[in-house]
Design a protein around this motif. Structure first.
Motif, PDB file in Angstrom:
ATOM      1  N   THR A 126     -19.041   2.454  17.183  1.00 21.89           N
ATOM      2  CA  THR A 126     -19.025   3.189  18.450  1.00 21.89           C
ATOM      3  C   THR A 126     -17.702   3.949  18.562  1.00 21.89           C
ATOM      4  O   THR A 126     -16.721   3.605  17.899  1.00 21.89           O
ATOM      5  N   PHE A 155     -23.284  13.150  24.016  1.00 20.77           N
ATOM      6  CA  PHE A 155     -21.923  12.784  23.621  1.00 20.77           C
ATOM      7  C   PHE A 155     -21.641  13.186  22.176  1.00 20.77           C
ATOM      8  O   PHE A 155     -20.816  12.550  21.500  1.00 20.77           O
ATOM      9  N   GLY A 156     -22.286  14.240  21.711  1.00 18.27           N
ATOM     10  CA  GLY A 156     -22.092  14.695  20.339  1.00 18.27           C
ATOM     11  C   GLY A 156     -20.696  15.218  20.059  1.00 18.27           C
ATOM     12  O   GLY A 156     -20.295  15.312  18.893  1.00 18.27           O
ATOM     13  N   ASN A 205     -24.861  10.250  20.351  1.00 21.72           N
ATOM     14  CA  ASN A 205     -24.024  11.141  19.556  1.00 21.72           C
ATOM     15  C   ASN A 205     -24.964  12.060  18.778  1.00 21.72           C
ATOM     16  O   ASN A 205     -25.308  11.793  17.628  1.00 21.72           O
ATOM     17  N   ALA A 240     -16.398  12.319  20.054  1.00 27.30           N
ATOM     18  CA  ALA A 240     -15.504  11.815  19.008  1.00 27.30           C
ATOM     19  C   ALA A 240     -14.345  12.760  18.708  1.00 27.30           C
ATOM     20  O   ALA A 240     -13.399  12.369  18.023  1.00 27.30           O
ATOM     21  N   THR A 271     -20.287   6.071  22.837  1.00 22.61           N
ATOM     22  CA  THR A 271     -21.356   6.650  22.028  1.00 22.61           C
ATOM     23  C   THR A 271     -21.321   6.015  20.647  1.00 22.61           C
ATOM     24  O   THR A 271     -20.337   5.355  20.276  1.00 22.61           O
ATOM     25  N   SER A 287     -21.034   5.738  16.569  1.00 22.83           N
ATOM     26  CA  SER A 287     -20.168   6.358  15.576  1.00 22.83           C
ATOM     27  C   SER A 287     -20.606   5.877  14.193  1.00 22.83           C
ATOM     28  O   SER A 287     -21.088   4.748  14.055  1.00 22.83           O
TER      29      SER A 287
END
Length: 278
Positions: free
Chosen positions: A260, A160-161, A153, A164, A251, A253
């Protein structure tokens, strides 16, 4: 005439000058680190953009050739059967390509079963990279019935930024399709569930989604889908049947320690007739 008597100027305390030098050094170092981080981010993102451009150019060439929209090329200039052949030759660890249209997710996925997290801090070419690469998790295979893909992230939105953002139902509705292709097959997946989770400590109750790598048994498949739907932040209206391929993206969190964020998707039934969306 009276004489003017000015105030006596006291010398600065002995600690003041070293403190000023220290603060200046901290400022310079911080600026240097920030500049290095920005430069590093730009280099890594540029490298992956160039890789994506190559892949999509090759995809177009393969598509045009298959449709016969051009004169048949000579054997020497004929495009590859798969747009990923060149990547597979460059790096045998290449497992497939993950794409979510309209987002920053447009990356190769790596697979190293003997050392699953080998690409955690490595780029596609194996060089060191803070953002790392997307990779297939332990216990899964790229062509399996359930593939779990992990990625960082990143603050700059790479890897995977942006994943979310699937916490919002409107975002999922705008980006419902996740494409995961391997050199052997193409696959389109529909978002089934998105939820927050974390790495559970021994003895703690909870949905350990990362342990459901083998869904070959109907009861395991149904249990995973049920638990994912129970954890889901919203209802997508999709009801997968046993036999569908599942794709899970995971990813980190920051909503809690070891947190995650997870997106579960199911292979599109319009293509493979495995999803009941009635």
């Amino acid at each position: 005439m009276a004489r003017y008597k000015g105030k006596r100027v006291l010398p600065p305390p002995p600690w003041k000058r070293p403190l000023l030098f220290f603060l200046a050094a901290v400022l310079l170092i911080s600026g240097g680190l920030l500049g290095w981080d920005i430069s590093r981010s730009h280099r890594e993102r540029s490298a992956y953009r160039e890789l994506a451009q190559r892949v999509h150019k090759e995809e177009r060439a393969v598509y045009v050739h298959r449709r016969g929209e051009e004169d048949p090329p000579s054997a020497e200039s004929a495009p590859a059967v798969s747009p990923y052949e060149e990547l597979s030759r460059e790096n045998p660890d290449f497992a497939g390509w993950l794409l979510i249209e309209g987002t920053a997710v447009d990356y190769p996925v790596m697979y190293t079963p003997q050392e699953p997290e080998y690409y955690l801090r490595r780029a596609f070419d194996g060089s060191e990279a803070v953002s790392g690469s997307l990779f297939v998790g332990e216990g899964c295979t790229p062509g399996g019935a359930h593939v779990i893909i992990y990625g960082h992230n990143m603050r700059d939105g790479s890897m995977f930024g942006s994943l979310a953002q699937y916490a919002q139902a409107d975002y999922a509705a705008a980006h419902p399709v996740i494409r995961f292709d391997t050199p052997e097959r193409t696959g389109e997946y529909r978002v089934l569930a998105a939820f927050y989770s974390h790495a559970y400590i021994p003895g703690e109750e909870g949905f350990r989604y990362y342990q459901y790598t083998d869904l070959s048994q109907p009861e395991d498949f149904e249990e995973y889908v049920q638990k994912a739907e129970e954890e889901a932040l919203y209802d997508t209206g999709i009801e997968p049947r046993y036999g569908c391929r599942l794709l899970t993206l995971s990813t980190c969190s920051y909503h809690r320690e070891n947190g995650t964020f997870v997106v579960v998707a199911v292979e599109d039934g319009e293509i493979f007739d495995c999803v009941d969306q009635s």
